[in-house]
Design a protein around this motif. Structure first.
Motif, PDB file in Angstrom:
ATOM      1  N   LEU A   3       9.303  22.485 -36.862  1.00  0.00           N
ATOM      2  CA  LEU A   3       8.306  22.952 -35.704  1.00  0.00           C
ATOM      3  C   LEU A   3       7.342  22.200 -35.078  1.00  0.00           C
ATOM      4  O   LEU A   3       7.024  23.313 -33.876  1.00  0.00           O
ATOM      5  N   LYS A  28       8.894  21.095 -40.548  1.00  0.00           N
ATOM      6  CA  LYS A  28       8.134  21.506 -41.934  1.00  0.00           C
ATOM      7  C   LYS A  28       7.489  21.002 -42.678  1.00  0.00           C
ATOM      8  O   LYS A  28       8.715  21.248 -43.347  1.00  0.00           O
ATOM      9  N   ASN A  63       6.686  25.624 -33.653  1.00  0.00           N
ATOM     10  CA  ASN A  63       6.931  27.116 -34.104  1.00  0.00           C
ATOM     11  C   ASN A  63       7.966  27.734 -32.410  1.00  0.00           C
ATOM     12  O   ASN A  63       7.832  28.318 -32.873  1.00  0.00           O
TER      13      ASN A  63
END
Lengths: 237, 350
Positions: A3, A28, A63
């Protein structure tokens, strides 16, 4: 892909190098902690991620998207919210107004209303004091408010800077319990702490910073058992 | 003595907190202000001038209040924008360049130029806070004053600009103090309305957040660069407006009209009235502009007495006469029946 990916970041305050090539990544759903002494570069790392200071080298991506192209006030739209060090609430705004400010970048009225209910379930104390001026809250309540305000932005990544600072031990435990709660509801957390003992209990993984460099990087459990960590940060001989 | 003071204080608070009494008081004062120029009493001309002048300072106070009170940017050079507004009108409506544009055309130009100067000042000081900002803005105010003194070709230097045109309204030449009294009154009402709306808007909220904690404001998405410049621009625009009205009323302006004391007075009246509070600016202007004039009878001791009153005021009521709700809660929390924090008593506060 992780992430959050921080890659070989260097940062300066004037001529003083605060970060000397920091690389961390947060997957994440994780709670990851940065521990270290005063001046190790923990807060600086958070400030680079949030755009409050620019790195001189290296990259930060969320991301897969490069965060350094954004200014600090645009970062929240990318899904990053911060609970600043020393809480940083708007002390002359009421609890309600502070929370409204947390949702500053959002337009979905219904969703914001829902999140009001959500943070009030998480922190019932705040609901009792919703019309009180932020600066008149106790230290623990201010910490709750700062956290609730950050949640009002519906972040995918929550940055927390020393949430235990200046709080009594009982309240520190509360803070960390809520942190686990928030995480279990799907928010990824990057936690900066001096209280290594508590941080390593709630985190999945951790990094140890020393004078702007990462000296250790392991699972929280392994760090708890690490001799150097025990000696320097946990006070165990 | 102390007891007497505290009863007085309580009475004052009772009056302020009773809505009927408060609105009656406001209504009476408003009515009095409306009819003063048409009353027939001996010192009428004097009072019309003094109160008109007070109105001008209310306009300036409301402008600076946006910058200092709402956005929290300490500006000690506010007089610069007042000067820009005044000189814009004077140059475009006098015999100096033989230009005689209409007041109503120049007014927005003066306000715009002052607002633009506000942005120009804002850009270099974006990263400054508190005392550093105060020093730079102080310098800015002096630079503008030096410019109008020394650019003699443009401004006629210390000789000033004289013979400035009077405004016309539907064929009526506005030239007496009574005319300006009512014109200023209308502008005060407009500016009060405008700044009230700003205060309660998303913009006002962004300013307050930025004032409280700049980093935290950025983190929730407030574009602090934009809002700082906006605060400087709005404040300056109102200052420019005041300047143009001043030049039109006075009929002549001199660099000395725009010295540091103007900035200081405007800042003081905001502090006296209550930082960030719009009714406070109004009361503060009466206390700071009207009162010293009344004290003229004490001639030499006037400033001494006035300074003494200021000091007493700051000790007895640091939040100002009519504090904004927030500051009152902060400075006198114990007088408001807030529920006592029911926290763990061992908690350490920071």
């Amino acid at each position: 892909m992780a992430l959050l990916e921080v890659n070989e970041v260097h940062a300066y305050y004037g001529n003083i190098q605060a970060l000397k090539g920091i690389s961390i990544h947060v997957e994440k759903g994780e709670i990851v902690t940065l521990i270290g002494a005063n001046g190790a570069g923990k807060t600086t790392t958070l400030r680079v991620i949030s755009g409050l200071i620019k790195s001189s080298q290296g990259s930060v991506s969320l991301n897969g998207e490069d965060l350094s192209q954004y200014q600090a006030h645009e970062i929240v739209n990318q899904g990053v919210a911060m609970v600043p060090e020393g809480r940083g609430i708007f002390s002359k705004l009421s609890v309600n107004e502070n929370l409204e400010m947390g949702a500053y970048s959002r337009n979905d009225k219904a969703g914001i209303q829902e999140d009001f209910e959500h943070v009030f379930t998480l922190f019932p104390k705040l609901k009792e004091r919703r019309n009180q001026i932020g600066g008149t809250l106790s230290g623990g309540e201010q910490q709750m408010l700062a956290t609730a305000r950050a949640l009002m932005a519906q972040p995918t990544l929550l940055l927390m800077d020393e949430p235990s600072m200046g709080l009594a031990p009982v309240l520190v435990e509360n803070v960390f319990e809520t942190l686990v709660d928030i995480n279990s509801q799907g928010t990824t957390i990057l936690l900066v702490e001096q209280n290594a003992h508590m941080a390593l209990q709630v985190a999945n993984r951790g990094y140890v910073l020393q004078t702007g460099e990462i000296v250790l990087d392991d699972s929280a459990e392994a760090l708890r058992k690490n001799e150097m960590v025990q000696k320097v940060y946990l006070g165990i001989d | 003595m102390k007891k007497r003071l505290s009863t007085l204080k309580r009475k004052y608070q009772e009056i302020l907190s009773n809505p009927i009494a408060r609105w009656t008081l406001i209504g009476l004062v408003m009515a009095l202000i409306l009819i003063i120029p048409i009353l027939n009493f001996q010192q009428r001309a004097y009072w019309v001038r003094v109160i008109g002048y007070t109105g001008l300072y209310i306009i300036l106070g409301l402008g600076l209040n946006v910058v200092v009170g709402l956005a929290g940017l300490l500006d000690l050079g506010y007089v610069a924008f007042y000067a820009i507004g005044a000189y814009t009108y004077a140059l475009l409506a006098s015999g100096h360049f033989d230009l005689h544009f209409s007041f109503w055309l120049i007014l927005p130009i003066a306000a715009f130029l002052a607002g633009f100067a506000g942005i120009l000042l804002g850009i270099p000081v974006l990263r400054m806070r508190g005392d550093y900002l105060a020093i730079v803005t102080l310098g800015f105010g002096e630079i503008i004053r030096m410019l109008v003194t020394n650019l003699t070709d443009l401004t006629n230097g210390s000789q000033g600009l004289i013979g400035i045109d009077s405004p016309y309204l539907f064929g009526l030449e506005l030239k007496t103090s009574t005319h300006f009294y009512y014109m200023i009154l209308i502008f005060v009402i407009l500016v009060v309305f405008f700044t009230l709306r700003l205060d309660h808007s998303r913009i006002g909220r962004s300013w307050i957040a930025m004032r409280e904690d700049e980093d935290a404001a950025q983190m929730v998405g407030v574009n602090t660069t934009r809002y700082k410049l906006l605060a400087f621009a709005v404040g300056a625009l109102i200052g420019g407006l005041g300047g143009a009205i001043f030049a039109a009323w006075q009929g002549s302006i001199f660099p000395d009209n725009f010295n540091l004391m103007v900035s200081i007075n405007v800042l003081c009246l905001i502090i006296i009235g209550g930082m960030g509070s719009i009714p406070g600016v109004v009361i503060g202007s009466f206390a700071l502009i009207t009162l010293p004039d009344i004290l003229r009878e004490f001639s030499d001791y006037r400033l001494l007495l006035f300074g003494f009153l200021l000091v007493v005021m700051m000790i007895a009521r640091p939040e100002g006469f009519i504090p904004s709700q927030r500051r009152r809660l902060e400075l006198h929390a114990e007088e408001f029946a807030l529920p006592a924090p029911a926290d763990n008593p061992t908690e350490s506060e920071t």
